[in-house]
Design a protein around this motif. Structure first.
Motif, PDB file in Angstrom:
ATOM      1  N   LYS A   1     -22.849  -8.743  -6.341  1.00 27.48           N
ATOM      2  CA  LYS A   1     -24.351  -8.497  -6.118  1.00 27.48           C
ATOM      3  C   LYS A   1     -24.545  -8.019  -4.608  1.00 27.48           C
ATOM      4  N   PRO A   2     -25.656  -7.318  -4.444  1.00 30.99           N
ATOM      5  CA  PRO A   2     -25.775  -6.728  -2.918  1.00 30.99           C
ATOM      6  C   PRO A   2     -25.552  -7.759  -2.006  1.00 30.99           C
ATOM      7  N   GLY A   3     -24.747  -7.207  -1.117  1.00 30.75           N
ATOM      8  CA  GLY A   3     -24.490  -8.176   0.190  1.00 30.75           C
ATOM      9  C   GLY A   3     -23.115  -9.196  -0.013  1.00 30.75           C
ATOM     10  N   ALA A   4     -22.635  -9.078  -1.117  1.00 31.60           N
ATOM     11  CA  ALA A   4     -21.306  -9.766  -1.507  1.00 31.60           C
ATOM     12  C   ALA A   4     -20.428  -9.478  -0.668  1.00 31.60           C
ATOM     13  N   ARG A   5     -19.397 -10.187  -0.304  1.00 31.18           N
ATOM     14  CA  ARG A   5     -18.387  -9.791   0.455  1.00 31.18           C
ATOM     15  C   ARG A   5     -17.052  -9.908  -0.214  1.00 31.18           C
ATOM     16  N   VAL A   6     -16.298  -8.943   0.484  1.00 25.16           N
ATOM     17  CA  VAL A   6     -14.883  -9.316  -0.003  1.00 25.16           C
ATOM     18  C   VAL A   6     -14.010  -9.492   1.223  1.00 25.16           C
ATOM     19  N   LEU A   7     -13.491 -10.257   1.379  1.00 32.34           N
ATOM     20  CA  LEU A   7     -12.573 -10.759   2.548  1.00 32.34           C
ATOM     21  C   LEU A   7     -11.281 -10.491   2.225  1.00 32.34           C
ATOM     22  N   PHE A   8     -10.551  -9.550   2.686  1.00 34.54           N
ATOM     23  CA  PHE A   8      -9.109  -8.942   2.442  1.00 34.54           C
ATOM     24  C   PHE A   8      -8.258  -9.247   3.526  1.00 34.54           C
ATOM     25  N   ILE A   9      -7.298 -10.204   3.299  1.00 36.29           N
ATOM     26  CA  ILE A   9      -6.262 -10.398   4.104  1.00 36.29           C
ATOM     27  C   ILE A   9      -4.877  -9.934   3.623  1.00 36.29           C
ATOM     28  N   ASP A  10      -4.252  -9.461   4.495  1.00 36.51           N
ATOM     29  CA  ASP A  10      -2.889  -8.943   3.853  1.00 36.51           C
ATOM     30  C   ASP A  10      -1.877  -8.587   4.975  1.00 36.51           C
ATOM     31  N   TYR A  11      -0.587  -8.265   4.782  1.00 34.92           N
ATOM     32  CA  TYR A  11       0.237  -7.841   5.681  1.00 34.92           C
ATOM     33  C   TYR A  11      -0.252  -6.423   6.178  1.00 34.92           C
ATOM     34  N   VAL A  12       0.158  -6.139   7.460  1.00 29.33           N
ATOM     35  CA  VAL A  12       0.132  -4.915   7.995  1.00 29.33           C
ATOM     36  C   VAL A  12       1.430  -4.026   8.309  1.00 29.33           C
ATOM     37  N   GLY A  13       1.811  -2.995   7.815  1.00 30.98           N
ATOM     38  CA  GLY A  13       2.969  -2.373   8.085  1.00 30.98           C
ATOM     39  C   GLY A  13       2.948  -1.748   9.546  1.00 30.98           C
ATOM     40  N   LYS A  14       4.155  -1.217   9.722  1.00 30.56           N
ATOM     41  CA  LYS A  14       4.085  -0.196  10.854  1.00 30.56           C
ATOM     42  C   LYS A  14       3.855  -1.095  12.250  1.00 30.56           C
ATOM     43  N   GLN A  15       4.678  -2.379  12.292  1.00 31.05           N
ATOM     44  CA  GLN A  15       4.157  -3.263  13.431  1.00 31.05           C
ATOM     45  C   GLN A  15       4.450  -2.626  14.986  1.00 31.05           C
ATOM     46  N   ASP A  16       5.175  -1.513  15.121  1.00 29.84           N
ATOM     47  CA  ASP A  16       5.426  -0.974  16.253  1.00 29.84           C
ATOM     48  C   ASP A  16       4.428  -0.069  16.567  1.00 29.84           C
TER      49      ASP A  16
ATOM     50  N   ALA B   1     -11.602   2.883  -3.884  1.00 32.26           N
ATOM     51  CA  ALA B   1     -12.044   1.958  -5.155  1.00 32.26           C
ATOM     52  C   ALA B   1     -13.430   2.202  -5.514  1.00 32.26           C
ATOM     53  N   ASP B   2     -14.429   2.435  -4.238  1.00 36.91           N
ATOM     54  CA  ASP B   2     -15.574   2.415  -4.425  1.00 36.91           C
ATOM     55  C   ASP B   2     -16.261   2.600  -2.893  1.00 36.91           C
ATOM     56  N   GLU B   3     -17.142   3.754  -2.928  1.00 38.17           N
ATOM     57  CA  GLU B   3     -17.814   4.278  -1.629  1.00 38.17           C
ATOM     58  C   GLU B   3     -18.767   3.106  -1.328  1.00 38.17           C
ATOM     59  N   ARG B   4     -19.344   2.165  -2.218  1.00 44.60           N
ATOM     60  CA  ARG B   4     -20.282   1.260  -1.947  1.00 44.60           C
ATOM     61  C   ARG B   4     -19.613  -0.101  -1.095  1.00 44.60           C
ATOM     62  N   PHE B   5     -18.336  -0.151  -1.114  1.00 44.56           N
ATOM     63  CA  PHE B   5     -17.918  -1.105  -0.054  1.00 44.56           C
ATOM     64  C   PHE B   5     -18.086  -0.535   1.261  1.00 44.56           C
ATOM     65  N   GLU B   6     -18.770  -1.376   2.169  1.00 48.54           N
ATOM     66  CA  GLU B   6     -18.821  -0.898   3.459  1.00 48.54           C
ATOM     67  C   GLU B   6     -17.999  -1.869   4.366  1.00 48.54           C
ATOM     68  N   LEU B   7     -16.885  -1.452   5.140  1.00 44.94           N
ATOM     69  CA  LEU B   7     -16.130  -2.078   6.002  1.00 44.94           C
ATOM     70  C   LEU B   7     -16.680  -2.403   7.316  1.00 44.94           C
ATOM     71  N   VAL B   8     -17.118  -3.749   7.547  1.00 43.86           N
ATOM     72  CA  VAL B   8     -17.894  -4.057   8.287  1.00 43.86           C
ATOM     73  C   VAL B   8     -17.148  -4.759   9.644  1.00 43.86           C
ATOM     74  N   ARG B   9     -15.579  -4.758   9.256  1.00 46.32           N
ATOM     75  CA  ARG B   9     -14.745  -5.514  10.170  1.00 46.32           C
ATOM     76  C   ARG B   9     -13.385  -5.198   9.549  1.00 46.32           C
ATOM     77  N   VAL B  10     -12.612  -4.678  10.628  1.00 53.32           N
ATOM     78  CA  VAL B  10     -11.203  -4.472  10.229  1.00 53.32           C
ATOM     79  C   VAL B  10     -10.640  -5.122  11.545  1.00 53.32           C
ATOM     80  N   GLU B  11      -9.642  -5.865  11.329  1.00 55.02           N
ATOM     81  CA  GLU B  11      -8.890  -6.350  12.583  1.00 55.02           C
ATOM     82  C   GLU B  11      -7.369  -6.549  12.143  1.00 55.02           C
ATOM     83  N   ALA B  12      -6.730  -5.852  12.950  1.00 50.16           N
ATOM     84  CA  ALA B  12      -5.079  -6.223  12.478  1.00 50.16           C
ATOM     85  C   ALA B  12      -4.350  -6.467  13.650  1.00 50.16           C
ATOM     86  N   ASN B  13      -3.410  -7.384  13.452  1.00 52.48           N
ATOM     87  CA  ASN B  13      -2.869  -8.287  14.629  1.00 52.48           C
ATOM     88  C   ASN B  13      -1.329  -7.884  14.556  1.00 52.48           C
ATOM     89  N   PRO B  14      -0.538  -7.342  15.474  1.00 50.31           N
ATOM     90  CA  PRO B  14       0.785  -7.208  15.092  1.00 50.31           C
ATOM     91  C   PRO B  14       1.537  -8.391  15.389  1.00 50.31           C
TER      92      PRO B  14
END
Ligand code: SAM
Length: 451
Positions: free
Chosen positions: A363-378, A425-438
């Motif tokens: 539904k409009p405003g629903a959120r996907v909270l994606f948590i995963d490994y991030v490569g290329k630590q260096d 996947a879909d341009e209608r996903f707006e990424l409001v936050r991207v945080e990567a922590n090495p």
């Protein structure tokens, strides 16, 4: 320090003492000491029996230090995590003769090595990235604007210089290695319950491995984990995997990552879907901390019995299990869809499909909270031009990366690639936050559905 109970400090002193004695005798006997440079001697030539013994004692102390500095659990964890990727990397490098792709006195780019080995450049890059954590090959100094170059270390050069060493790796790893990986299955089939070893050449791990009867036909590792076993045994691998994921959550303190990944309190009375939520270990903790949340754990059917065993009676109303294949359209309309450690197991096409599977329920405003490994630590640590991360940290990612390559043709992705999966996947996903922590090896992406 007693010999039976060495301590780190005691071992360090022993190492210093034996190293001093060993290098002194090397000097006295004019035996050159190897280095990590490509032109290093490839071994200690002419060690006397006594020096050999001394060297092996030093090795024992160093090995003990390696175990103690990690601690019992992590020394086993790290070994189990790394040993197969280590073997796979060495075997691949040897099989495709990476050794001669890089000149002994020069360097080569990944694309030149790819051309020489007839492998995709991506595979070459990933295998060499893991190899460098083992001091097999190394990257030359970073030069902005020019492609990365690889040169030999003494360990890769030793293979480039010796057909015998290459043959040894091939025989031990390529010929005898795969059957050794199924020894437990051969023993189960041929020896379990017996008091004597079956001395029968048709009942070896080798015979089993090469019999064609070893493994059922499965499309991927999940299908295998879910369906292997007969009768009550069916799903035993999934039940073990659920425990494994729970353990990963504990040791990497992923509980904090999940809790801090989103303002769960502000979400108020919200419905959450924990997609591929395994036995519910994350959801149970979340529900306990945030009493207004209702959570549906979705996973394959064989994870359900573990979930039912795990979920505390007082949470049964708010944390429920639903067997759902995430390639099918999402049946639950929720406020938040948590996707944790799922997509790194899948190539881009399937990852995109999994995200698209959510769309019918969003539904409009629903959120996907994606948590995963991030490569290329260096790269993440911003150290491409600065001091590199310890190889043991890089190895953590490169080992997982090679395992993903072997099991799923998937990869450990850097932040940009994760964002691209959402975009595709879909341009209608707006990424409001991207945080990567090495340091946590984690990326968190919060996407809002603008449909
Ligand atoms: C790496 S585990 C992650 C588990 C959990 N999200 C976590 O972070 O601890 C991946 C999960 O995806 C599940 N899975 C694999 N294929 C699936 C499918 N087609 N549909 C639903 N779940 C699936 C597996 O059973 C497994 O529990």
């Amino acid at each position: 320090m007693t010999d039976s109970q060495p301590t780190l400090k005691g071992l360090a002193a022993k190492v210093a003492e034996v190293t001093e004695a060993f290098t002194r005798t090397l000097e006295e006997n004019k035996i050159p000491e190897p280095t990590f440079a490509a032109d290093s001697p490839t071994s200690y030539s002419g060690l006397t029996g006594e020096m050999f013994l001394q060297r092996q004692q030093l090795l024992d102390h160093l090995n003990d230090m390696i175990y103690l500095v990690q601690g019992p659990s992590e020394s086993i964890f790290n070994y189990a995590h790394n040993c197969m990727p280590d073997v796979a990397a060495l075997n691949i490098l040897n099989h495709f003769d990476f050794w001669s792709a890089v000149p002994l006195a020069g360097s080569a780019t990944y694309s030149e090595i790819a051309l020489h080995t007839s492998l995709p450049e991506e595979v070459v890059t990933r295998v060499i990235e893991h190899a460098t954590t083992l001091r097999i090959f190394e990257k030359t100094a970073f030069e902005p604007g020019t492609p990365l170059r690889i040169r030999h270390t003494s360990r890769s050069a030793a293979l480039a210089k010796s057909a015998g060493l290459r043959a040894l790796v091939s025989t031990v790893l390529d010929d005898a290695g795969p059957p050794m990986t199924v020894m437990q299955e051969a023993l189960r089939r041929f020896n379990a319950g017996k008091t004597e070893l079956a001395q029968d050449m048709t009942q070896t791990a080798f015979a089993l491995y090469h019999s064609g009867a070893l493994a059922g036909k499965y499309a991927n590792s999940w299908e295998f984990i879910e369906n292997d076993g007969e009768g009550g045994k069916k799903g035993w691998r999934q039940r073990t995997f659920v425990q494994f994921m729970d353990y990963i959550k504990e040791i990497f303190r992923l509980e904090d990552v999940v809790e801090n990944a989103y303002d769960w309190k502000a979400a108020g009375t919200a419905t959450v879907v924990d997609l591929g939520g395994s036995g519910g270990h994350d959801s149970i903790v979340l529900a306990r901390k945030f009493p207004d949340l209702s959570i549906v754990v979705q996973d394959l059917p064989q994870a359900q019995p573990v979930f039912e065993k795990n979920v505390p009676a007082d949470l049964k109303e708010r944390v429920t299990y639903s067997a759902h294949d995430f390639f099918n359209p999402q049946p639950v309309q929720a406020d938040v869809y948590m996707i944790k450690l799922i997509l790194h197991d899948w190539p881009d096409k399937e990852s995109v499909q999994i995200l698209r599977g959510l769309v019918p329920a969003l539904k409009p405003g629903a959120r996907v909270l994606f948590i995963d490994y991030v490569g290329k630590q260096d790269e993440l640590a911003g150290s491409a031009s600065g001091p590199p991360l310890p190889r043991s940290i890089q190895q953590f990612g490169t080992s997982t990366d090679l395992r993903m390559l072997a099991l799923f043709s998937a990869k450990e992705r850097p932040v940009g690639a994760w964002k691209e999966i959402f975009r595709q996947a879909d341009e209608r996903f707006e990424l409001v936050r991207v945080e990567a922590n090495p340091l946590t090896f984690m990326v968190i992406i919060e996407a809002v559905w603008r449909g």
